[in-house]
Scaffold this motif. Structure first.
Motif, PDB file in Angstrom:
ATOM      1  N   ALA A  79       1.680   4.282  -1.864  1.00  0.00           N
ATOM      2  CA  ALA A  79       1.306   3.176  -2.739  1.00  0.00           C
ATOM      3  C   ALA A  79      -0.069   3.410  -3.352  1.00  0.00           C
ATOM      4  O   ALA A  79      -1.007   3.806  -2.662  1.00  0.00           O
ATOM      5  N   SER A  80      -0.178   3.153  -4.649  1.00  0.00           N
ATOM      6  CA  SER A  80      -1.500   3.229  -5.261  1.00  0.00           C
ATOM      7  C   SER A  80      -1.860   1.899  -5.903  1.00  0.00           C
ATOM      8  O   SER A  80      -2.707   1.820  -6.761  1.00  0.00           O
ATOM      9  N   ASP A  81      -1.178   0.856  -5.447  1.00  0.00           N
ATOM     10  CA  ASP A  81      -1.521  -0.503  -5.838  1.00  0.00           C
ATOM     11  C   ASP A  81      -1.813  -1.221  -4.530  1.00  0.00           C
ATOM     12  O   ASP A  81      -1.044  -1.120  -3.577  1.00  0.00           O
ATOM     13  N   VAL A  82      -2.918  -1.920  -4.449  1.00  0.00           N
ATOM     14  CA  VAL A  82      -3.367  -2.342  -3.124  1.00  0.00           C
ATOM     15  C   VAL A  82      -2.465  -3.418  -2.528  1.00  0.00           C
ATOM     16  O   VAL A  82      -2.264  -3.472  -1.318  1.00  0.00           O
ATOM     17  N   LEU A  83      -1.850  -4.239  -3.380  1.00  0.00           N
ATOM     18  CA  LEU A  83      -0.948  -5.249  -2.827  1.00  0.00           C
ATOM     19  C   LEU A  83       0.327  -4.591  -2.318  1.00  0.00           C
ATOM     20  O   LEU A  83       0.870  -4.953  -1.276  1.00  0.00           O
ATOM     21  N   LEU A  84       0.790  -3.600  -3.064  1.00  0.00           N
ATOM     22  CA  LEU A  84       1.963  -2.837  -2.632  1.00  0.00           C
ATOM     23  C   LEU A  84       1.670  -2.132  -1.312  1.00  0.00           C
ATOM     24  O   LEU A  84       2.498  -2.114  -0.391  1.00  0.00           O
ATOM     25  N   PHE A  85       0.480  -1.587  -1.234  1.00  0.00           N
ATOM     26  CA  PHE A  85       0.033  -0.938   0.000  1.00  0.00           C
ATOM     27  C   PHE A  85       0.110  -1.929   1.157  1.00  0.00           C
ATOM     28  O   PHE A  85       0.641  -1.615   2.226  1.00  0.00           O
ATOM     29  N   TYR A  86      -0.379  -3.143   0.925  1.00  0.00           N
ATOM     30  CA  TYR A  86      -0.356  -4.145   1.991  1.00  0.00           C
ATOM     31  C   TYR A  86       1.079  -4.497   2.375  1.00  0.00           C
ATOM     32  O   TYR A  86       1.399  -4.656   3.539  1.00  0.00           O
ATOM     33  N   PHE A  87       1.946  -4.599   1.376  1.00  0.00           N
ATOM     34  CA  PHE A  87       3.353  -4.887   1.650  1.00  0.00           C
ATOM     35  C   PHE A  87       3.941  -3.844   2.590  1.00  0.00           C
ATOM     36  O   PHE A  87       4.585  -4.169   3.582  1.00  0.00           O
ATOM     37  N   PHE A  88       3.728  -2.581   2.260  1.00  0.00           N
ATOM     38  CA  PHE A  88       4.322  -1.530   3.082  1.00  0.00           C
ATOM     39  C   PHE A  88       3.662  -1.468   4.447  1.00  0.00           C
ATOM     40  O   PHE A  88       4.310  -1.167   5.450  1.00  0.00           O
TER      41      PHE A  88
END
Lengths: 479, 460
Positions: free
Chosen positions: A119-128
């Motif tokens: 992930a290189s989007d921080v919200l996406l990162f948090y999701f994963f």
């Protein structure tokens, strides 16, 4: 497209495995083999130019479903796929209760972990980040030792608190520059780096708390030995080979660029904590009789060294750390597999009741000795290269205490040799302890261990592919 | 406006149905059809309002005005009510002999919801709050043979009347200060020369509205009332009844008192912190899942208060997404709860073995309530906290709220642990039919959709 397939393949196979009545294990093997092929291809590509993928996700927030694979991400995806494949192979002949849920959850956690690395989007990162932990919560609570429910809950609460603190920091950083790409890596790092040093020092702990718990760093580690011990071994492998890397990876990918002043302010503190972890973990490993606890504490010591190398903030240190992230994942997978096989054959993990593997199961004993050497980081095994570079990095660090740091961290190597060789001596040699199942490795287990051992030796003799893969990333961070 | 008329007519119609139709399942079926029709009317209103660019429609000399936001909210709440009737309609029919009246009361509550999302005048606010509350008093006591249900109704009625008095007092003080009931007129209140009478009025309104949304320390009635009420009605009161009061809260405090926020911000912040603390800590010690859910509804209100606290556009989106996510997940978990005979945690032991589908759906709903990513609950909490961070003065409260969210995981996960990891033979009230599973599946799909693509539920 190929990047997102790395996440969606395990996800899809995981869902199919849930619904499949009998062939869950086959689904797991297919899913992990497919990921292995794709991530291998990806690594070959990403060594030269990073791959990206992006599509709009929630326009009201300004988040995108954007993925990035540079050398480090590709390497960790490859590690994830290798470890999953090996775990499935090694458990091919083992009876696991409720296999559909087990393998389904394993694949879901693989999807989450891969997503964290891409992930290189921080919200996406948090999701994963959270998506990885939920299946593991169920895996640890459902399969494992007697105290598993309470122990897993402790683990879950620890990581959940950490994640939520990170969430506060994420919202804070994203709201500094709201806009269409508020959550992108570029924007988060820009917004964070522009903050005043005071703000960075407190934001640092909101972020780093989550990563320190995951790694685990010394005072945040108390969930780790119990969880590793109580979880069933395939899950322990996921935890110790892959999930701890999530913490280190996040430090390098997000924390360093986003809060440079905060990192500079706290790096000595973190290195001191890491070094305490090395010595503490090593001494505790030395006094354990339970194999799983021994490997758990040794992992604590290894993670301490890696964390210290990260916060030394030098190019060889970071480069060595990335190489070691891969190699530690491979080695510890092998160690756990041997522990699992010992438990299956001798019915115990207590070293005082073991012995004579060299006569009872000679092939296993050979693999154990090679993996033990890799664990001590002997030259010509894969552990050597990374550890050497990390020590080099700590030595070069700008901290005024760098020599002290190196000397005490070096103590960990000596202690590591002591407990690892003690373990080999107690399990492999001596008179043969009575075996419950008197046989050497099965076909699946041999395949899994042979693969691991081959990697250990190959990457020990010829580490260039790994060094090339991660070299660009290290150079970009610390020119 | 069409929806208000339609909901009133449906209420009246249901009363006639209850006289003329004796078969309970046909009453439930007709109620379902009527609620679906109401949902259709709401969608129609949203669509026509989107085509009509002249702005908000006003009625009764501007006392009521429906802009795109209110219509959108009304549509979502009617949709949730339809889901509620679908999931719990058969359980409602088991509570007593006056099935038609129960549905009539629910559609009257919806009239209150519609008024509260569109009021422009403090008198309509008052009428809306009363129309929302009085049917709830009756529903709380609808299980007449049960002493606890009667106690709940009496307690709710007495406490509710008391808070209504405070609301009226606040409105009177504001009228004294400004000479108007009009919410637009109230904007004339100036920060620098704020009349103490007006300030007292605002504080009275915080207390009165805080009571309706069960914010601490005005929450004392909540656990007993919710615990005593029949479970399906608790589901309705703690979700739609509560979020409608929140929209009323937001409408007044953002539109009319937004410029005065420095005066009331601290009070609301303390109320928020207290609500989060009381709700979460007390929920930890409950032995009954139903009572735990009552306290957790207080805790969830604490998060929704963040929307009141942060006077900005994101807060409005936050309250919408919170309203939907919380309502859908709660209705789902209540639909599972009513199937069980024993409401304690032990009653859930081993549910995953006996009814895997039921346990799975319950898990999704609980994960959503705990705010785990990929579920609606996460997005809801995310939006309201984001609004608070953007507002800028309450970062400490955001961190505190997230710590409380971690505590909430404890009591939600206790249910999951009981279902999946403990041995037991749970007793069910009735067979879980494929129809139930289908509806719960739809509910969980909604929960996941809200958590992954919230833009489809937001009003643009």
């Amino acid at each position: 497209m190929m990047l997102s397939s790395l996440i969606f393949i395990p996800l899809l196979f995981g869902i199919v495995a849930f619904l499949a009545k009998s062939s869950a294990k086959a689904m797991a093997l297919l899913g992990s083999l497919a990921s292995l092929v794709i991530s291998g291809y990806l690594s070959a590509q990403a060594a030269h130019t990073p791959l990206t993928f992006s599509m709009p996700w929630i326009p009201q927030l300004g988040t995108q479903f954007s993925l990035l694979a540079d050398g480090m991400s590709a390497m960790l995806c490859l590690l994830t796929a290798i470890v999953m494949t090996v775990v499935v192979l090694a458990n091919w002949d083992n009876e696991i209760e409720r296999p559909t849920s087990f393998w389904g959850l394993m694949l879901l956690s693989q999807a989450g972990i891969t997503g964290v690395f891409l992930a290189s989007d921080v919200l996406l990162f948090y999701f994963f980040w959270e998506l990885a932990i939920i299946p593991v919560y169920f895996l640890c609570s459902r399969w494992g030792g007697e105290r598993r429910i309470a122990v897993t809950f402790k683990f879950f609460v620890y990581t959940f608190v950490g994640s939520l603190m990170m969430l506060a920091a994420i919202i804070y950083l994203a709201m500094l520059n709201p806009g269409a790409d508020a959550y992108s890596w570029a924007n988060i790092t820009r917004a964070g780096a522009a903050l005043s040093p005071q703000n960075q020092t407190w934001l640092f702990w909101l972020f780093f708390g989550a990563f320190a718990i995951k790694m685990p760093l010394f005072p945040f580690h108390t969930w780790q030995p119990d969880t590793y011990e109580q979880a069933s071994t395939p899950v322990t492998i996921i935890l110790s080979a892959l999930m701890v890397k999530m913490g280190l990876y996040a430090v390098i990918r997000w924390l360093f660029p986003a809060l440079p002043d905060g990192v500079a302010f706290w790096s000595n503190t973190v290195i001191i904590l890491s070094i305490i972890g090395i010595v503490y973990g090593s001494f505790l490993a030395l006094s354990q009789t339970d194999l799983k606890r021994l490997v758990a504490y040794s992992s604590l010591a290894h993670m301490g060294l890696m964390c210290a190398a990260a916060f030394a903030k030098t190019q060889p240190g970071i480069h060595g750390l990335m190489v070691q992230m891969f190699n530690h994942g491979i080695n510890i997978t092998g160690m756990w597999l041997i522990v699992q096989m010992i438990e299956n054959r001798w019915g115990s993990r207590d070293m005082t009741r073991l012995g004579g593997m060299a006569t009872g199961a000679p092939h296993m004993a050979i693999a154990l000795v090679i993996l033990a050497y890799a664990n001590i980081a002997l030259p010509l095994t894969n552990g050597f290269v990374g550890e050497f570079m990390m020590f080099h990095g700590i030595f070069q660090s700008a901290s005024p205490y760098h020599i002290t740091f190196m000397v005490i961290a070096g103590l960990g190597v000596i202690l590591g040799a002591a407990y690892t060789l003690k373990m080999v001596q107690k399990t492999a040699f001596g008179s043969l302890a009575p075996m419950v199942v008197a046989k050497d490795m099965s076909l699946g287990e041999s395949a899994a261990l042979a693969f691991i051992v081959a990697l250990v030796i190959f990457l020990g003799v010829y580490p260039k592919p790994l060094l090339d893969l991660t070299g660009n990333v290290a150079q970009l961070m610390f020119p | 406006m069409k929806a208000i008329i339609a909901a009133t007519l449906i209420g009246v119609l249901m009363m006639f149905v209850s006289i003329s139709v004796k078969n309970k399942s046909s009453i439930v079926a007709s109620a379902t059809i009527l609620f679906a029709a109401l949902f259709g009317i709401n969608i129609w209103e949203v669509v026509t309002a989107a085509q009509n660019t002249s702005g908000a429609q006003t009625f009764f000399n501007g006392m009521l005005s429906f802009d795109g936001f209110s219509l959108w909210f009304n549509m979502l709440m009617t949709g949730c009510s339809l889901l509620f009737v679908l999931l719990l309609g058969n359980e409602i029919a088991k509570i007593g002999n006056h099935v038609g009246e129960y549905f009539a009361l629910i559609s009257f509550i919806l009239v209150g919801v519609f008024l509260l999302s569109g009021y422009n005048n403090l008198l309509i606010l008052f009428i809306g709050i009363e129309i929302l509350s009085i049917p709830q008093y009756i529903l709380a006591g609808s299980d007449k043979r049960n002493l606890k249900s009667s106690e709940a109704a009496l307690k709710y009625f007495l406490m509710g009347s008391f808070s209504t008095g405070i609301l009226l007092m606040g409105i009177a003080l504001l009228y004294g200060a400004t000479g108007t009931f009009d919410t637009i007129g109230l904007r004339m209140l100036q920060t620098d020369a704020l009349n103490p009478m007006a300030l007292a009025g605002i504080i009275f309104l915080i207390v009165a509205l805080g009571f309706k949304v069960s914010a601490a320390p005005m929450h004392m009635w909540t656990p007993d009332v919710y615990d005593g009420s029949p479970t399906p009605f608790m589901a309705y009161m703690s979700t739609i009844g509560k979020v409608a009061a929140f929209v009323a809260f937001l409408r007044l405090f953002h539109a009319s008192f937004g410029s005065l926020s420095s005066h009331w911000m601290l009070i609301v912040a303390i109320v928020t912190a207290a609500t989060l603390l009381v709700g979460n800590l007390t929920a930890v010690f409950q032995q009954s899942v139903k009572r735990m859910l009552a306290y957790s509804s207080i805790a969830q209100a604490g998060f929704m208060l963040f929307a009141v606290l942060s006077v900005n556009a994101i807060a409005w989106q936050g309250i919408i997404i919170y309203a939907v996510a919380y309502t859908v997940a709660s209705v789902g978990i209540f639909a599972v709860l009513v199937k069980l005979k024993d409401y304690t945690y032990d009653g859930f032991n081993g549910l995953a073995r006996k009814e895997p589908a039921l346990a799975f759906f319950a898990t999704i709903c609980l994960l959503s309530l705990a705010g785990i990513p990929l579920t609606g609950g996460f997005m809801a909490k995310y939006f309201v906290l984001m609004a608070a961070v953007q507002q800028g003065q309450v970062m400490w409260l955001v961190i505190f709220a997230l710590l409380m969210a971690a505590i909430s995981a404890y009591y939600y996960f206790r249910v999951i642990i009981a279902m999946y990891f403990k041995q037991g033979a749970p007793e069910l009230n009735s067979e879980v039919s494929n129809y139930d599973k289908l509806l719960l599946g739809v509910t969980c799909t909604l929960v996941i959709l809200i958590g992954t693509v919230p833009q489809f539920f937001l009003h643009n």
